[in-house]
Write an enzyme that holds these catalytic residues in place. Structure first.
Site, short mmCIF file in Angstrom:
data_model
loop_
_atom_site.label_atom_id
_atom_site.label_comp_id
_atom_site.label_asym_id
_atom_site.label_seq_id
_atom_site.Cartn_x
_atom_site.Cartn_y
_atom_site.Cartn_z
N THR A 127 47.01 17.60 44.24
CA THR A 127 47.27 16.65 43.15
C THR A 127 47.44 15.22 43.65
O THR A 127 47.09 14.29 42.92
CB THR A 127 48.52 17.07 42.35
N CYS A 128 47.94 15.02 44.86
CA CYS A 128 48.09 13.65 45.36
C CYS A 128 46.74 12.99 45.59
O CYS A 128 46.63 11.77 45.56
CB CYS A 128 48.90 13.64 46.66
#
Length: 159
Positions: A127-128
């Protein structure tokens, strides 16, 4: 754990209690459990569904043009609005786009296909980095079923 909780909540404990009291008045915890509402579903309920154009999404994404990449985008095109939001949430941590849409999504949405692992594995996300990693699936239907299974997974017991 108590030290961390005091550090994060100590100065605003009363405000948090008031907020939670009001929230549970509107949406009791029992109702959330009965309706199987988790954080992801609650976020979609509060934020609503974004209109995610799969062609614009692909245009402003990186990754490649292999068979698996093309299957992925075919599946995204077939998804309904809720499934697209779940996919975006799964991959980016948010079910909504920034105000400028996909062009303003930083880092750029990326689809990677990896040769390591088995085609029986589920897709996973970073997700980052706004990145989804797909095993080299054998066909489009296998990709679809594995992706839907990954999107329907509630959590892994992390808090």
């Amino acid at each position: 754990q108590l030290l961390c909780e005091d550090y994060l909540c100590g100065g605003i404990r009363l405000e948090i209690q008031c907020l939670l009291h009001g929230f549970w008045d509107v949406l009791p915890l029992e109702v959330m459990h009965k309706c199987a509402l988790g954080p992801r579903e609650l976020s979609l309920m509060l934020s609503g569904f974004a209109s995610l154009d799969p062609d614009e999404w692909r245009e402003h994404s990186t990754g490649g043009s292999s068979r698996v990449h093309n299957w992925f985008w075919d599946v995204v095109r077939e998804f309904d609005a809720e499934q697209r939001c779940l996919l975006l949430h799964f991959t980016t941590g948010s079910s909504r786009l920034p105000p400028g849409g996909f062009t303003q999504l930083k880092p750029t949405f990326t689809v990677l296909v990896c040769d390591s692992g088995s085609s029986q594995h589920l897709p996973h996300a970073h997700t980052c980095a706004n990145q989804i990693t797909l095993p080299r699936y054998e066909n489009c239907e296998q990709l679809r079923s594995k992706l839907l299974l990954a999107l329907s997974t509630r959590d892994f017991g992390l808090v």
